[in-house]
Design an enzyme around this catalytic site. Structure first.
Site, PDB file in Angstrom:
ATOM      1  N   GLU B 139       0.564  -1.292   0.034  1.00 34.98           N
ATOM      2  CA  GLU B 139       0.010   0.036   0.062  1.00 34.98           C
ATOM      3  C   GLU B 139       0.974   1.387  -0.037  1.00 34.98           C
ATOM      4  OE1 GLU B 139      -1.032  -2.483   1.595  1.00 34.98           O
ATOM      5  OE2 GLU B 139      -2.889  -3.011   1.180  1.00 34.98           O
ATOM      6  N   HIS B 208     -10.643  -4.772  10.322  1.00 38.39           N
ATOM      7  CA  HIS B 208     -11.558  -4.600   9.200  1.00 38.39           C
ATOM      8  C   HIS B 208     -12.660  -3.474   9.141  1.00 38.39           C
ATOM      9  CE1 HIS B 208      -9.229  -7.878   7.532  1.00 38.39           C
ATOM     10  NE2 HIS B 208      -9.607  -7.432   6.456  1.00 38.39           N
TER      11      HIS B 208
END
Lengths: 432, 403
Positions: B139, B208
């Protein structure tokens, strides 16, 4: 140049054997002195036979510099690595780099610039060797040690010095400072304070080059990006992630490691399990080259090949330049950890002295020519200081101007107008 | 307190109808266009004209109007087409990619897989593997790559498979995305869009279920928007791509299957504006993303109990649309913020500060803020339910506020 000294070493195969680790497992806190391993080892790193030059995957476009030099010297008429013009251009660039940095030190101690200033003395061969081969549209990405990269790329000395003084005429309007040199005109994409964070930006610039060719159909777009960074960065995740992506997509980028053996006070050997950085290239599918970074001409030969590879669309290259910084990490670093023998060893390999010697011995230039260049550069640097001194400091009105490309980003105020429409916005006093 | 009853029909159902956006354009645009002042009926019966009075307002022409006011008219003349929120995002993205060759997508599984929430489905087949780039799991580096590409002329849309993964890209988002335009003295623009689903889902676990808007809000130089309906999802996506600023678009994992009828023609939603969901008189409820639906659910109950809440979807998390919010505060004098962020340092906290700073005189009661508990989202469903704000809590809060 003396080809018997450190030659370029190429590795295209993954390094399968662990080298004998410098650390002893019995007493893990004992590390060898840096002076012992790396300095003498340049001889051990030299190729023993030219058969090792058989490059298995990547074609033989990358060769050992020592062989190039040998080949050239074996011809009946001695041919040189550079022409007179090129020689003078290179000399001027290294002298500019050195003189500019020396002036920065002076100015810093006189209170004209502040903060963290990282000087490049001793590493000029890398900047000049690589950047002087680039076109204007090629991009360079650097780290905080970026003054000389900026100068080599073509940013005027005046603009760099003004930026260091924090004046509005600086290349970044005084908003960047020593560690954030940017130039759109010369495609210098920074100037980054955190190590490693420029490498993905460089990868992005290379991606744009490929995109322009393949999607935007600019068929002749062969712009190359160079990413400069140090030995400390090579232990950072972003380095490895970008090696992977660049090789995966065959991006036109060259990763140039300026291995000066020290990350502030951390010796490269104390920080790295396998200190031979160039060997990490093949692990990702690109050639890895080690070159003597104190020698402009050797760097230039390697750079030609690496940049050529990228331009032809053959993908990235990892080049490790063994170099050294004569000063401390920054002007605030007392530089007490480094061994004086090590410093003396590299001082004797000063790239400027070596280049001067080469030019004179091969009759490419006379003492007078070189002295004239020295004088010219002195004047350029003096002029840069004068210009910076006389330039105005940024006024308050500059405060809010470049935060957003589209200043509507400051939002809508309670009165229904965009904040950037507030007259105080241009004065720099608006409440945003 | 003067109670003003509004028609029950004004309360919107869980799947928002285009009349919401129709209202927002109609409501917000007219006072500004005419530069009109409006009367404020205070709780003691006095009537004050808008203290700011009339203003000759030279507005940037698209300050409040979306691309064309005819979009409002069009929802009555043209039927539009119905789709789900993720399809609206995809449509917006696809239209912008067709319109401008420089727009490209980068992220994990955006290409061949079509995106983990199908937002980029079909795009790789249509535009190729370079324009819809499947990245390795890195990322920080691919966000940085997107930034480098933006600096050199492209317009990338970087997807975080889950917003939480972008924590790994914080270095690039904060240092480079937000700051490079400034530190380069305005030489380089970063027209990048960073988007992805966040928020608390259905038992996805703590990592998450993160809400990154509170972490990113301090970064100077970026804009943050949160979409909540198919209409504004497509509009914000397009506006974000066209913007020269770096924009972070927050989507929500549970909203991807909302269905709505949206106009056929090209439209964008202004990045800096809030959306009036339900006009009202008693209390201003400020919310965004998924909590909008909890609020509207609570609004049904409230209307039945005789309250008249004004619901505003703030949409622009940074910067706040203080005009829409301010007008509402000046009208109702009571504010309730309902958000999914954590309590500490969240969007609500910033909003309270902004409202108190600007509109303190108009408040009849302290601002109430309902946020998620400062707790890592538990896996167990029963626990997860109580970490986020539920409609019943909203009803109670409004009752308390309006005493």
């Amino acid at each position: 140049m003396n080809s018997a000294s450190c030659a370029a070493k190429i590795s295209t195969q993954p390094f399968s054997l662990n080298p004998t680790s410098p650390t002893s497992h019995d007493n893990p806190l004992v590390f060898p002195k840096p002076t012992s391993l790396f300095l003498g080892s340049t001889r051990k790193l030299r190729l023993s036979s030219s058969s090792k030059l058989n490059l298995h995957r990547r074609s033989g476009t990358v060769v050992a510099v020592s062989d190039v030099v040998k080949q050239k010297k074996s011809k009946s008429t001695p041919s040189l690595l550079i022409t007179k013009e090129e020689g003078l251009e290179l000399y001027e660039d290294v002298i500019l780099g050195r003189a500019f940095e020396d002036m920065c030190a002076q100015m810093y101690y006189r209170g004209k610039m502040f903060g963290f200033v990282h000087l490049y003395n001793g590493q000029e061969a890398v900047s000049t060797g690589f950047i002087k081969l680039l076109k204007q549209q090629d991009s360079v990405v650097s780290t905080y040690r970026d003054h000389v990269h900026a100068l080599s790329k073509g940013v005027p000395a005046r603009a760099v010095m003004s930026e260091l003084f924090g004046k509005t005429t600086g290349c970044c309007r005084g908003q960047g400072g020593s560690m954030h040199m940017f130039s759109r005109e010369h495609n210098l994409l920074g100037g980054f304070a955190f190590i490693g964070e420029g490498i993905p930006v460089a990868t992005g610039a290379a991606f744009t080059s490929k995109y322009k060719r393949e999607i935007l159909k600019e068929a002749d777009c062969d712009h190359v990006t160079l990413a400069f960074f140090g030995d400390g960065t090579c232990n950072n995740g972003q380095f490895f992630e970008c090696l992977n992506m660049a090789a995966l997509w065959k991006l036109p980028i060259v990763f140039v490691v300026e291995n000066n053996l020290w990350a502030i006070g951390m010796s490269h050997l104390r920080a790295t399990s396998d200190p031979q950085i160039y060997k990490k290239g093949p692990a990702f599918g690109m050639p890895g080259i080690h070159v003597d970074g104190m020698d402009v001409l050797k760097v230039r030969e390697v750079a030609k090949e690496a940049i050529g590879r990228a331009r032809r669309g053959e993908g990235p290259t990892l080049v490790e330049c063994e170099t050294y910084r004569f000063r401390g990490h920054s002007l605030a670093d007392p530089d007490e950890l480094r061994d004086s023998a090590e410093k003396a060893y590299y001082a004797a390999r000063d790239p400027i002295t070596a280049l001067k010697k080469y030019l004179i011995e091969n009759s490419l230039a006379s003492e007078a020519d070189l002295k004239a260049i020295d004088k010219k550069i002195d004047e350029v640097v003096e002029d840069a200081v004068e210009f910076a001194d006389e330039s105005p400091v940024p006024s308050r009105s500059q405060l809010l101007e470049n935060v957003f490309a589209d200043p509507k980003g400051f939002g809508i105020g309670p009165d229904g107008r965009y904040r950037c429409e507030d007259p105080k916005f241009t004065e720099g006093t608006a409440h945003v | 307190m003067a109670a003003i009853f509004q028609g029950v029909g004004a309360a919107a159902a869980l799947s928002s109808s285009p009349s919401n956006s129709f209202d927002s354009k109609k409501f917000v645009s007219s006072p500004l266009r005419k530069g009109a002042s409006f009367a404020v009926v205070r709780s003691d019966g006095r009537v004050n004209l808008n203290p700011k009075g009339r203003r000759a307002q030279q507005l940037i022409s698209n300050a409040v109007a979306t691309k064309s006011d005819s979009a409002a008219a069009s929802s009555s003349s043209k039927p539009g087409h119905e789709l789900l929120l993720f399809e609206a995002l995809q449509e917006g993205l696809e239209e912008e990619m067709e319109r401008d060759l420089r727009v490209c997508v980068m992220g994990e599984d955006v290409g061949h897989y079509g995106g983990s929430y199908k937002v980029t489905k079909g795009l790789a087949k249509k535009f190729g593997d370079l324009r819809v780039l499947d990245t390795p799991i890195a990322e920080n580096s691919f966000s940085g790559m997107g930034i480098g590409a933006a600096m050199t002329g492209l317009r990338p849309v970087v997807e975080g498979m889950n917003m939480g993964f972008l924590l790994l890209a914080f270095n690039q988002i904060s240092n480079n995305c937000g700051m490079l335009h400034y530190t380069s003295g305005g030489q380089f623009t970063i027209p990048i869009v960073i988007r992805g689903p966040g928020g608390v889902g259905r038992q996805l676990g703590a990592e998450h279920s993160q809400r990154l808007e509170s972490y990113f809000q301090s970064i100077p130089g970026i804009q943050m928007v949160a979409c909540s309906t198919p209409y504004n999802a497509k509009g914000l996506m397009k506006a974000a791509i066209r913007s020269e600023n770096p924009v972070i678009l927050f989507e929500h994992v549970l909203l991807y299957n909302l269905k709505e009828r949206i106009p056929d023609e090209d439209y964008i939603c202004n990045l800096e504006e809030a959306e009036m969901v339900r006009p009202g008189e008693h209390v201003t409820i400020l919310t965004y993303s998924r909590m909008r639906y909890h609020v509207m659910q609570a609004a049904k109950t409230l209307v039945n109990k005789g309250y008249d809440p004004e619901v505003i979807d703030i949409r622009s998390l940074k910067p706040f649309d203080l005009y829409t919010i301010g007008n509402s505060v000046k009208k109702t004098h009571r504010v309730l913020i309902v958000e999914e962020c954590m309590r500490t340092g969240g969007i609500g906290a910033s909003l309270i500060a902004a409202i108190t700073e600007n509109f303190n005189d108009y408040l009849d009661a302290p601002i109430m803020c309902l946020s998620s508990q400062d707790v890592p989202t538990p896996y167990a469903g029963t626990l997860e339910e109580v970490t986020v704000v539920q409609p019943a809590q909203i009803v109670t809060a409004v009752e308390q506020l309006c005493q």
